[in-house]
Design a protein around this motif. Structure first.
Motif, short mmCIF file in Angstrom:
data_model
loop_
_atom_site.label_atom_id
_atom_site.label_comp_id
_atom_site.label_asym_id
_atom_site.label_seq_id
_atom_site.Cartn_x
_atom_site.Cartn_y
_atom_site.Cartn_z
N GLY A 89 1.68 15.80 -2.82
CA GLY A 89 2.78 16.61 -3.93
C GLY A 89 3.17 14.12 -4.65
O GLY A 89 3.42 14.05 -3.60
N GLY A 90 3.27 14.63 -5.79
CA GLY A 90 4.20 13.36 -6.23
C GLY A 90 3.19 12.15 -6.38
O GLY A 90 1.75 12.66 -6.14
N ARG A 91 3.28 11.22 -6.46
CA ARG A 91 2.04 9.76 -6.67
C ARG A 91 2.66 8.85 -6.31
O ARG A 91 4.17 8.47 -5.92
CB ARG A 91 2.27 9.49 -8.28
CG ARG A 91 1.71 10.58 -9.30
CD ARG A 91 1.06 10.16 -10.51
NE ARG A 91 0.37 9.22 -10.43
CZ ARG A 91 -0.98 9.72 -10.35
NH1 ARG A 91 -1.34 11.03 -10.76
NH2 ARG A 91 -1.89 8.87 -10.74
N ALA A 92 1.40 7.81 -6.09
CA ALA A 92 1.91 6.22 -4.61
C ALA A 92 0.77 5.42 -5.63
O ALA A 92 0.45 5.74 -6.88
CB ALA A 92 1.95 6.76 -3.30
N ALA A 93 1.62 4.90 -5.70
CA ALA A 93 0.50 3.06 -5.62
C ALA A 93 -0.10 2.51 -4.48
O ALA A 93 0.47 1.65 -4.47
CB ALA A 93 0.72 2.35 -6.82
N GLU A 94 -0.54 1.52 -5.14
CA GLU A 94 -1.35 0.46 -4.69
C GLU A 94 -0.64 -0.94 -5.83
O GLU A 94 -0.82 -1.13 -6.61
CB GLU A 94 -3.29 0.07 -4.01
CG GLU A 94 -3.58 1.16 -3.48
CD GLU A 94 -2.94 1.08 -2.27
OE1 GLU A 94 -3.19 0.44 -1.42
OE2 GLU A 94 -2.39 2.46 -1.97
N VAL A 95 -0.32 -1.68 -4.48
CA VAL A 95 0.98 -2.67 -5.40
C VAL A 95 0.22 -4.44 -5.22
O VAL A 95 0.02 -4.51 -4.25
CB VAL A 95 2.02 -2.71 -5.27
CG1 VAL A 95 2.95 -3.92 -6.33
CG2 VAL A 95 2.96 -1.52 -6.19
N THR A 96 -0.05 -4.79 -6.41
CA THR A 96 -0.71 -6.66 -6.53
C THR A 96 0.17 -7.47 -6.66
O THR A 96 0.73 -7.36 -7.73
CB THR A 96 -1.95 -6.61 -7.08
OG1 THR A 96 -2.91 -5.92 -5.91
CG2 THR A 96 -2.28 -7.87 -6.89
N ALA A 123 1.04 -1.29 -0.39
CA ALA A 123 0.01 0.01 0.00
C ALA A 123 0.58 0.85 0.37
O ALA A 123 1.95 1.19 0.70
CB ALA A 123 -0.80 0.21 1.28
N VAL A 124 0.30 2.46 -0.63
CA VAL A 124 0.91 3.15 -0.78
C VAL A 124 2.74 3.69 -1.21
O VAL A 124 3.81 4.10 -0.34
CB VAL A 124 0.64 4.45 0.43
CG1 VAL A 124 1.51 5.80 0.63
CG2 VAL A 124 -0.59 4.32 1.00
N VAL A 125 2.77 2.70 -2.55
CA VAL A 125 4.25 2.37 -2.65
C VAL A 125 4.11 3.99 -3.83
O VAL A 125 3.93 3.99 -4.23
CB VAL A 125 4.20 1.54 -3.22
CG1 VAL A 125 6.01 1.15 -3.89
CG2 VAL A 125 4.03 0.39 -2.71
N VAL A 126 4.91 4.82 -2.97
CA VAL A 126 6.00 6.26 -3.83
C VAL A 126 6.38 5.48 -4.68
O VAL A 126 7.78 4.92 -4.69
CB VAL A 126 6.06 7.47 -2.85
CG1 VAL A 126 6.99 8.60 -3.41
CG2 VAL A 126 5.25 7.49 -1.16
N THR A 169 0.76 -5.77 -10.87
CA THR A 169 -0.05 -4.51 -11.04
C THR A 169 0.58 -3.51 -10.49
O THR A 169 0.42 -3.51 -8.81
CB THR A 169 -1.79 -5.56 -10.67
OG1 THR A 169 -1.71 -6.51 -11.32
CG2 THR A 169 -2.50 -3.70 -10.77
N VAL A 170 0.00 -2.34 -10.94
CA VAL A 170 0.06 -1.09 -10.30
C VAL A 170 -1.05 -0.02 -10.27
O VAL A 170 -1.06 0.44 -12.10
CB VAL A 170 1.48 -0.43 -10.54
CG1 VAL A 170 1.53 1.01 -9.97
CG2 VAL A 170 3.21 -1.56 -10.03
N GLN A 171 -2.04 0.37 -9.40
CA GLN A 171 -2.80 1.05 -9.58
C GLN A 171 -2.53 2.78 -8.78
O GLN A 171 -2.56 2.34 -7.80
CB GLN A 171 -3.70 0.47 -8.75
CG GLN A 171 -5.55 1.37 -9.38
CD GLN A 171 -7.23 0.39 -8.72
OE1 GLN A 171 -6.18 -0.01 -7.47
NE2 GLN A 171 -7.71 1.35 -8.63
#
Length: 377
Positions: A203-210, A154-157, A194-196
């Motif tokens: 600022g910046g972006r993160a993702a939920e990684v499965t 979760a919240v992988v910057v 999978t990266v959502q």
């Protein structure tokens, strides 16, 4: 004690501050925030060329710094300018773990990081882990010479822009055990990954990684099997040096903007900064800022200390920076009034960065409890 910067660090600070003053204004940042990647590859390459990333690695690792004060000098300037590029995640966290644990082949990636050609993300936190670094439920199972990874992060910057992820997974033990956690280098295009992605408030972006049966060779493991926990904790300590210094720099900008506004905004024919009530509130901010600066010096100076000492100072500094940061952010906005909340004004972004910093790597309550536990131990 003499807390003045060395000549080399002073040169680094001056160079970085001058570059960011000329190249990184509010309009530039807003354009980056609106982009799909949440970072500027041009700015990244230019800062790498200036040696900013190299300052975050030791000479043995191919850089020219890597100590606590090197990290704090760089990130204080990045925070002062409100830089959203993922230096903390690519260099300090993921890159630092490769430098600390990697074999000769893996160490070759450090040169690419320092040169600015490799983007990384550290996939460690999970939906139920909160701030506990040992609560890892993602599994790593050996099968036919490969390692099969299953789980969710979760919240992988910086996950979307990363070329490679450093993923933590459990090879043995139960969820919450320090022993049994390993780290693996996983290519961004690995089958089953999978990266959502989504934008972050600060600022910046993160993702939920499965990770769904993601297969990597055993050679993708960083260091010994199941022994990564101490390295993760040490790297998060370095990340806390970076983040507290970055927050300090952001608070300096907030105070500078507030001082300028108090000196130019007029009511009843005089600058509002001459009103005693407002002058006292601003003076309180400056006093708290000095305490925050002392705390950052303390954590930076003890990054290479023994584990117990280091972690006590990490929690003490995070708790203090979180409390002072909230005060500075809220007071700066209130002293400005409505203009402070507009996206076109610098303080809007800076205040969000200050407040949201408290919610990464542990908030004030978490670190107060942790400090008490560490001191008792």
């Amino acid at each position: 004690m003499n807390f003045d910067l060395t000549e080399e660090r002073q040169m680094l600070q001056d160079t970085l501050r001058r570059f960011l003053r000329e190249r990184y204004d509010t309009a530039t940042r807003n354009k980056i925030l609106e982009s799909d990647t949440g970072l500027s590859t041009e700015i990244w390459a230019e800062l790498a060329e200036l040696g900013v990333i190299g300052a975050l690695f030791t000479e043995e690792q191919g850089g020219f710094g890597g100590k606590g004060f090197d990290i704090s000098v760089v990130f204080e300037e990045l925070g002062r300018a409100g830089v959203v590029e993922p230096f903390l995640d690519t260099a300090v966290l993921a890159g630092g773990l490769i430098a600390d644990l990697g074999n000769d082949d893996q160490q070759a990636h450090v040169e690419e990081i320092i040169g600015g050609s490799l983007q990384l993300a550290f996939a460690h936190g999970e939906p139920t882990s909160r701030y506990d670094l040992t609560r890892v439920g993602t599994t790593a199972t050996e099968k036919g010479g490969d390692i099969i990874l299953n789980g969710r992060k979760a919240v992988v910057v910086n996950a979307e822009a990363a070329d490679m992820l450093v993923v933590s997974a459990r090879e043995s033990g139960g969820e919450g055990d320090a022993d049994g956690i390993s780290l693996f280098l996983v290519p961004k295009d690995a089958k089953g990954l999978t990266v959502q992605g989504y934008a972050l408030l600060a600022g910046g972006r993160a993702a939920e990684v499965t990770l769904d049966d993601v297969a990597v060779p055993a050679s993708a493991r960083l260091g010994e099997a199941g022994k990564a926990s101490p390295a993760i904790e040490a790297r998060v300590a370095a990340a806390n040096v970076a983040q507290t210094a970055e927050t300090l720099g952001a608070m300096e900008t907030a105070c500078a903007l507030t001082k300028e506004y108090l000196g130019t905004r007029k009511q009843f024919g005089r600058p509002i900064g001459t009103f005693q009530a407002l002058a006292h509130r601003y003076s309180d901010l400056l006093i708290e800022m000095e305490q925050a600066r002392s705390a950052v010096i303390l954590i930076a100076g003890n990054l290479e200390a023994d584990r117990g000492t280091r972690e006590r100072y990490v929690s003490a500094t995070k708790n203090l920076i979180g409390r002072v940061g909230r005060l500075v952010g809220e007071e700066a906005i209130q002293l400005h009034g409505g203009i402070a909340m507009t996206q076109e004004y610098e303080l809007a972004h800076i205040a969000k960065r200050i407040i949201m910093a408290d919610h990464r790597f542990g908030d004030v309550d978490f670190h107060l409890e942790r400090f008490i536990a560490l001191a008792a131990a």
